[in-house]
Design a protein around this motif. Structure first.
Motif, PDB file in Angstrom:
ATOM      1  N   LEU A  67       0.697  -1.263   0.023  1.00 11.21           N
ATOM      2  CA  LEU A  67      -0.056   0.059   0.096  1.00 11.21           C
ATOM      3  C   LEU A  67       0.926   1.250   0.032  1.00 11.21           C
ATOM      4  CD1 LEU A  67      -2.719  -1.124   2.642  1.00 11.21           C
ATOM      5  CD2 LEU A  67      -2.761  -1.267   0.287  1.00 11.21           C
ATOM      6  N   SER A  83      -5.552   9.818  -1.686  1.00  9.29           N
ATOM      7  CA  SER A  83      -5.782   8.506  -1.984  1.00  9.29           C
ATOM      8  C   SER A  83      -4.656   7.527  -1.365  1.00  9.29           C
ATOM      9  CB  SER A  83      -5.716   8.072  -3.630  1.00  9.29           C
ATOM     10  OG  SER A  83      -6.864   8.934  -4.196  1.00  9.29           O
ATOM     11  N   TYR A  85      -3.069   3.686  -2.610  1.00 10.17           N
ATOM     12  CA  TYR A  85      -2.956   2.891  -3.752  1.00 10.17           C
ATOM     13  C   TYR A  85      -2.492   1.657  -3.263  1.00 10.17           C
ATOM     14  CZ  TYR A  85      -2.934   7.478  -5.577  1.00 10.17           C
ATOM     15  OH  TYR A  85      -3.108   9.103  -5.873  1.00 10.17           O
ATOM     16  N   ALA A 108      -7.122  -2.868   2.718  1.00  7.04           N
ATOM     17  CA  ALA A 108      -6.764  -1.546   2.063  1.00  7.04           C
ATOM     18  C   ALA A 108      -7.765  -0.471   2.335  1.00  7.04           C
ATOM     19  CB  ALA A 108      -6.383  -1.896   0.884  1.00  7.04           C
ATOM     20  N   ARG A 109      -8.958  -0.830   2.365  1.00  7.03           N
ATOM     21  CA  ARG A 109     -10.014   0.078   2.608  1.00  7.03           C
ATOM     22  C   ARG A 109      -9.928   0.610   3.803  1.00  7.03           C
ATOM     23  NH1 ARG A 109     -15.235  -2.448  -0.765  1.00  7.03           N
ATOM     24  NH2 ARG A 109     -14.001  -4.239  -0.206  1.00  7.03           N
ATOM     25  N   ALA A 112      -7.174   3.066   4.279  1.00  7.49           N
ATOM     26  CA  ALA A 112      -7.345   4.329   3.704  1.00  7.49           C
ATOM     27  C   ALA A 112      -8.277   5.174   4.590  1.00  7.49           C
ATOM     28  CB  ALA A 112      -8.214   4.096   2.324  1.00  7.49           C
ATOM     29  N   LEU A 120      -9.615   4.634  -2.608  1.00 12.48           N
ATOM     30  CA  LEU A 120      -8.420   3.506  -2.573  1.00 12.48           C
ATOM     31  C   LEU A 120      -8.484   3.460  -4.377  1.00 12.48           C
ATOM     32  CD1 LEU A 120      -6.849   1.346  -1.080  1.00 12.48           C
ATOM     33  CD2 LEU A 120      -8.941  -0.278  -1.419  1.00 12.48           C
ATOM     34  N   VAL A 160     -13.623   5.602  -0.494  1.00 14.81           N
ATOM     35  CA  VAL A 160     -13.597   5.037   0.797  1.00 14.81           C
ATOM     36  C   VAL A 160     -14.883   5.039   1.608  1.00 14.81           C
ATOM     37  CG1 VAL A 160     -12.352   4.866   3.006  1.00 14.81           C
ATOM     38  CG2 VAL A 160     -11.080   5.030   0.828  1.00 14.81           C
TER      39      VAL A 160
END
Length: 165
Positions: A67, A83, A85, A108-109, A112, A120, A160
Motif C-alpha cells: 500500500l 488516496s 494505492y 486496504a479500504r 485508507a 482507494l 472510501v
C-alpha cells in the motif's frame, strides 16, 4: 485471517510470495511483473519503508499487498494525500479460492479510511479480465485506461466513504 504490516525481517517472506505468484502467472502464459519489480532488494526497501502487509491464516502466510501513499507514475493527476494505492497484491497458491484478495482489499479500504484518504486506487494491465472482474466484485469502478509504453493499464478507484466498516 489476520493482516499485519510486514516487518523488515520479513522481506524475504514477502519476496517469496511475490515470486510464487509471478511464476504461476508466467506459467499460465500471462507474465506480469518484471524481475526488477519483485527483486529482493526492491522488496526489502519497500518492506523497510512499511509498505507491505502480510495476511496470515493460523500463522501461515496466505498473501501480501503493498500500500502506497502516492502513485505519481500511474496517477500523476491525483491530488497528493487524497488516496491510498494498492500494488503487488499476491496470494500463495495454497490459499487460492479462499477469498484472500477480497480480505486484503477490505483491509486496504479500512486503512485508507483510518488515514483519511477519500479513495482507494489501483491499476492493472488492461487485458486482465479476471483481475478486473475481481476488482469490480470488490466495489471498484473503472476510472480510465492509460498507456505506458506499449501497454494499456486499467485504473480503478473506490470511494472510501462507501465502506461501511
Amino acid at each position: 485471517m489476520q493482516i499485519e504490516q510486514a516487518q523488515p525481517s520479513e522481506a524475504a517472506t514477502v519476496a517469496a510470495v511475490l515470486n510464487e505468484a509471478a511464476r504461476w502467472i508466467a506459467a499460465e502464459g500471462r507474465p506480469l511483473w518484471t524481475p526488477a519489480d519483485i527483486a529482493p532488494e526492491r522488496v526489502r526497501r519497500d518492506t523497510e519503508a512499511g509498505g507491505y502487509f502480510i495476511a496470515r491464516s493460523r500463522a501461515e502466510v496466505a498473501g501480501v499487498v503493498r500500500l502506497d501513499l502516492e502513485d505519481p507514475h500511474f496517477w500523476p493527476e491525483i491530488e497528493s494525500g487524497s488516496s491510498l494505492y494498492v500494488h503487488k497484491l499476491a496470494v500463495r497458491r495454497a490459499f487460492a479460492g479462499h477469498g484472500v484478495p477480497s480480505l486484503l482489499l477490505d483491509f486496504a479500504r479500512e486503512r485508507a479510511h483510518r488515514l483519511g484518504r477519500g479513495f482507494l486506487r489501483l491499476d492493472c494491465v488492461a487485458d486482465r479480465a479476471p483481475l478486473r472482474a475481481l476488482y469490480e466484485r470488490n466495489g471498484f469502478s473503472l476510472h480510465s485506461v492509460i498507456h505506458k509504453g506499449e501497454r494499456a493499464f486499467a485504473r480503478f478507484e473506490l470511494p472510501v466513504a462507501t465502506f461501511a466498516g
